[in-house]
Design a protein around this motif. Structure first.
Motif, short mmCIF file in Angstrom:
data_model
loop_
_atom_site.label_atom_id
_atom_site.label_comp_id
_atom_site.label_asym_id
_atom_site.label_seq_id
_atom_site.Cartn_x
_atom_site.Cartn_y
_atom_site.Cartn_z
N SER A 1 -6.17 -0.86 -2.05
CA SER A 1 -5.10 -1.10 -1.08
C SER A 1 -3.74 -0.74 -1.67
O SER A 1 -3.30 -1.34 -2.65
CB SER A 1 -5.13 -2.58 -0.67
OG SER A 1 -3.91 -2.92 -0.04
N SER A 2 -3.08 0.25 -1.05
CA SER A 2 -1.75 0.62 -1.53
C SER A 2 -0.77 -0.52 -1.29
O SER A 2 0.17 -0.69 -2.07
CB SER A 2 -1.19 1.84 -0.79
OG SER A 2 -2.13 2.82 -0.62
N ALA A 3 -0.98 -1.29 -0.22
CA ALA A 3 -0.04 -2.37 0.08
C ALA A 3 -0.14 -3.47 -0.98
O ALA A 3 0.87 -3.96 -1.47
CB ALA A 3 -0.33 -2.95 1.46
N ALA A 4 -1.38 -3.82 -1.35
CA ALA A 4 -1.53 -4.85 -2.38
C ALA A 4 -1.00 -4.36 -3.72
O ALA A 4 -0.52 -5.14 -4.53
CB ALA A 4 -3.00 -5.25 -2.49
N THR A 5 -1.09 -3.05 -3.96
CA THR A 5 -0.63 -2.50 -5.24
C THR A 5 0.89 -2.37 -5.30
O THR A 5 1.46 -2.26 -6.38
CB THR A 5 -1.28 -1.11 -5.47
OG1 THR A 5 -2.68 -1.22 -5.21
CG2 THR A 5 -1.12 -0.62 -6.90
N LEU A 6 1.53 -2.36 -4.13
CA LEU A 6 2.96 -2.04 -4.06
C LEU A 6 3.85 -2.80 -5.05
O LEU A 6 4.69 -2.20 -5.73
CB LEU A 6 3.46 -2.22 -2.62
CG LEU A 6 4.92 -1.90 -2.38
CD1 LEU A 6 5.23 -0.44 -2.71
CD2 LEU A 6 5.30 -2.18 -0.93
#
Ligand code: ASP
Length: 467
Positions: free
Chosen positions: A327-332
């Motif tokens: 997840s790019s959002a969780a990694t942000l």
């Protein structure tokens, strides 16, 4: 362990996670892993998501306040969106090139492809659609013996529960009209946007609020600026704290996911991967090209001091997290940390470019969608015309922009791309079994692409030299 750099600790966590999964599957204690280890992986993702939304809000506001003029903002906005669009389109182009060159969908027995083809013609007939390449296998007596098998295949993909639920979700998207994404971007109740984690709405709100703040006299908004600045610092510190435990969390995440994918049968994972091997190889090859060749090359060109090894050393915590969370959002939050602290890109740039990138720039996803559509067409013995391939470029670019930065979002949006070239959207069921590992890889590309564009924007603003 103490002196080891964080990225090494994360790698160790990742490897131990894979080792643990394999051991627990072969010892038949997969359920122990699911019950007592996997939950820590879920806690990790929840913590990161918890931080992501307020961090995006405060950091965009602070980014705008520190720019303090709308001309710079407009210029940077245009550059950011332009670069994101260019890299996404290039990724789709690379996907088409590779899949047409390697032809993964043609590497199966001809009989199987003909049966697939007939199932497609049966489906197209029921839809009242035309067969674009004009061939007719359904009524060819030579293949009459494959008709029954074809019907069974069609029934099988149709009856798949997962596919049915995803298709109804995609149907809502499709019915919505071309400008629906603009309508969806504007929140009517910001607390609802927070509650539902609607990142684009939060970004819109933050941009609007930040711009309104700089349009007012500084002394009138002083308190608000201080509040946002403190909020920004606090949430960045939270990322720091969570990251200290990241190696353990990554271990739990990997172990849990692998056991979930394989069930209690160690060969199941391999079998699934074998059946779709060529397709997976093509996807992984292209994603690796992007991550290990194309992006570092672009970064090298715009920032010659940034050597290959240094680039990866600096950004690898974000890449490993992208891999383990899908997840790019969780990694942000971590992407922002590595860009600020390791690449030394000023916050006023990264806090603006990265959150937008995490939501709209998905090179890995658009690349994968192009490969998947053409692979499925090849697998069903369908020739795609040049016009259809051009449609894929357009639709995969749009679909990747519309994909949420969460696991499997790219697979759901693939339905729309398949639909746009007249192929059966239910075919996502065929590639679903290998989707998770590919999702992990494409998320790494998505995050690395965002970091590359952020570096390019920083370079064009003359902000790299200053660092
Ligand atoms: N998981 C990807 C991401 O978060 C999106 C996708 O499914 O391709 O970036």
């Amino acid at each position: 362990m103490k002196s080891l750099a964080l990225h090494w600790k994360i790698i160790i966590g990742l490897v131990l996670g894979v080792g643990w999964a394999l051991a627990s599957i072969s010892l038949g204690i997969g359920s122990f892993t699911t019950d007592f280890i996997a939950p820590f992986g879920q806690i990790f993702i929840k913590l990161l998501k918890l931080i992501a939304i307020p961090l995006v809000l405060f950091s965009i506001i602070m980014g705008i306040v520190s720019l303090n003029d709308t001309t710079t903002l407009g210029r940077m906005g245009l550059k950011t969106l332009g670069l994101y669009l260019i890299t996404t389109t290039l990724a789709v182009g690379l996907g088409l090139l590779l899949v047409n060159g390697l032809k993964p969908g043609e590497r199966v027995a001809m009989d199987q492809r003909v049966a697939n083809r007939i199932s497609y013609e049966l489906w197209a007939g029921q839809q009242g659609g035309e067969i674009k390449d004009g061939k007719d296998y359904l009524n060819d007596p030579q293949y009459a013996h494959l008709k029954m098998e074809a019907q069974q295949r069609l029934d099988k993909v149709r009856s798949d529960d997962f596919t049915r639920s995803k298709m109804s979700a995609a149907q809502d998207n499709r019915d919505a009209g071309p400008l629906q994404f603009l309508v969806d971007m504007v929140p009517s109740n910001i607390f609802k946007s927070f509650g539902d984690s609607l990142m684009l709405q939060v970004i819109f709100f933050a941009l609007f609020l930040g711009m309104t703040m700089i349009s007012l006299p500084a002394d009138k908004v002083k308190g608000m600026v201080q509040f946002c600045s403190a909020g920004n610092e606090i949430f960045l510190k939270m990322v720091d704290l969570v990251m200290k435990a990241a190696p353990f969390f990554v271990f739990a995440l990997m172990a849990g996911k692998l056991v979930e994918m394989a069930g209690d049968d160690p060969s199941a994972l391999l079998e699934v991967l074998q059946a779709l091997g060529w397709y997976s190889i093509t996807v992984v090859l292209g994603l690796a090209l992007l991550v290990f060749v194309i992006y570092p090359l672009i970064v090298r060109l715009i920032h010659p001091q940034m050597g290959y090894a240094r680039f990866f050393k600096n950004i690898s915590p974000a890449q490993f997290l992208a891999f383990s969370t899908s997840s790019s959002a969780a990694t942000l939050p971590v992407t922002m940390e590595v860009v600020n602290d390791h690449l030394k890109i000023p916050k006023k740039i990264s806090s603006f470019v990265l959150p937008i990138g995490a939501t709209v720039n998905m090179d890995g996803t658009s690349f994968y969608q192009a490969v998947a559509v053409v692979f499925l067409a090849q697998f069903h013995l369908i020739d795609l015309s040049l016009a259809q391939q051009a449609t894929i470029v357009l639709m995969a670019t749009l679909a990747s922009i519309g994909s949420a930065a969460v696991p499997s979002a790219g697979l759901i949006m693939l339905i729309i791309v398949l639909d746009s070239v007249g192929l059966n959207p239910a075919w996502i069921a065929l590639i679903f079994p290998v989707d998770r590992p590919l999702d992990m890889c494409r998320t790494v590309v998505n995050v690395t692409g965002d970091i590359t564009v952020t570096t390019a924007v920083a370079a064009s603003e003359g902000a790299l030299e200053k660092a």
